[in-house]
Design a protein around this motif. Structure first.
Motif, mmCIF file in Angstrom:
data_model
loop_
_atom_site.group_PDB
_atom_site.id
_atom_site.type_symbol
_atom_site.label_atom_id
_atom_site.label_comp_id
_atom_site.label_asym_id
_atom_site.label_seq_id
_atom_site.Cartn_x
_atom_site.Cartn_y
_atom_site.Cartn_z
ATOM 1 N N UNK A 177 0.852 -1.184 0.000
ATOM 2 C CA UNK A 177 0.000 0.000 0.000
ATOM 3 C C UNK A 177 0.891 1.239 0.000
ATOM 4 N N UNK A 178 0.328 2.357 -0.426
ATOM 5 C CA UNK A 178 1.079 3.603 -0.546
ATOM 6 C C UNK A 178 0.553 4.647 0.421
ATOM 7 N N UNK A 179 1.424 5.558 0.835
ATOM 8 C CA UNK A 179 1.017 6.665 1.699
ATOM 9 C C UNK A 179 -0.032 7.522 0.991
ATOM 10 N N UNK A 180 -0.823 8.260 1.748
ATOM 11 C CA UNK A 180 -1.881 9.090 1.180
ATOM 12 C C UNK A 180 -1.338 10.396 0.603
ATOM 13 N N UNK A 181 -0.166 10.830 1.072
ATOM 14 C CA UNK A 181 0.469 12.057 0.569
ATOM 15 C C UNK A 181 1.502 11.697 -0.491
ATOM 16 N N UNK A 182 1.622 12.537 -1.536
ATOM 17 C CA UNK A 182 2.699 12.341 -2.504
ATOM 18 C C UNK A 182 4.032 12.612 -1.796
ATOM 19 N N UNK A 183 5.135 12.242 -2.418
ATOM 20 C CA UNK A 183 6.441 12.397 -1.771
ATOM 21 C C UNK A 183 6.753 13.850 -1.425
ATOM 22 N N UNK A 184 6.429 14.781 -2.310
ATOM 23 C CA UNK A 184 6.707 16.191 -2.025
ATOM 24 C C UNK A 184 5.925 16.686 -0.813
ATOM 25 N N UNK A 185 4.639 16.381 -0.759
ATOM 26 C CA UNK A 185 3.816 16.812 0.384
ATOM 27 C C UNK A 185 4.236 16.096 1.658
ATOM 28 N N UNK A 186 4.601 14.826 1.555
ATOM 29 C CA UNK A 186 5.051 14.069 2.718
ATOM 30 C C UNK A 186 6.287 14.734 3.320
ATOM 31 N N UNK A 187 7.225 15.113 2.462
ATOM 32 C CA UNK A 187 8.447 15.768 2.951
ATOM 33 C C UNK A 187 8.129 17.104 3.616
ATOM 34 N N UNK A 188 7.208 17.874 3.044
ATOM 35 C CA UNK A 188 6.840 19.162 3.615
ATOM 36 C C UNK A 188 6.153 19.013 4.961
ATOM 37 N N UNK A 189 5.308 17.999 5.100
ATOM 38 C CA UNK A 189 4.503 17.852 6.319
ATOM 39 C C UNK A 189 5.231 17.104 7.437
ATOM 40 N N UNK A 190 6.030 16.082 7.096
ATOM 41 C CA UNK A 190 6.551 15.205 8.124
ATOM 42 C C UNK A 190 8.073 15.253 8.287
ATOM 43 N N UNK A 191 8.766 15.906 7.372
ATOM 44 C CA UNK A 191 10.214 15.983 7.481
ATOM 45 C C UNK A 191 10.666 17.435 7.315
ATOM 46 N N UNK A 192 10.329 18.278 8.274
ATOM 47 C CA UNK A 192 10.730 19.688 8.159
ATOM 48 C C UNK A 192 12.249 19.809 8.172
ATOM 49 N N UNK A 193 12.697 20.759 7.396
ATOM 50 C CA UNK A 193 14.118 20.778 7.432
ATOM 51 C C UNK A 193 14.870 21.848 6.891
#
Length: 58
Positions: free
Chosen positions: A42-58
């Protein structure tokens, strides 16, 4: 709820954050760590770009 559509490129999945559709592959979505009964990943509900913005601040 996750939305999928069939296009000439194949099955596309909608990102729940940005609302864009991308091919439902690991190139655009991270794997969620869960597998369906048929063994497919199964795949995450967020695309990779949004996932990085929401869960990997940096």
């Amino acid at each position: 709820m996750t939305k999928y559509i069939q296009t000439e490129l194949g099955i596309e999945k909608q990102c729940i954050h940005c609302g864009e559709y991308f091919p439902a592959t690991k190139e655009f979505f991270y794997a969620s760590g869960y597998k369906r009964k048929d063994g497919t990943q199964t795949l995450e509900a967020n695309c990779k770009d949004c996932y990085k913005q929401r869960f990997k601040p940096g």
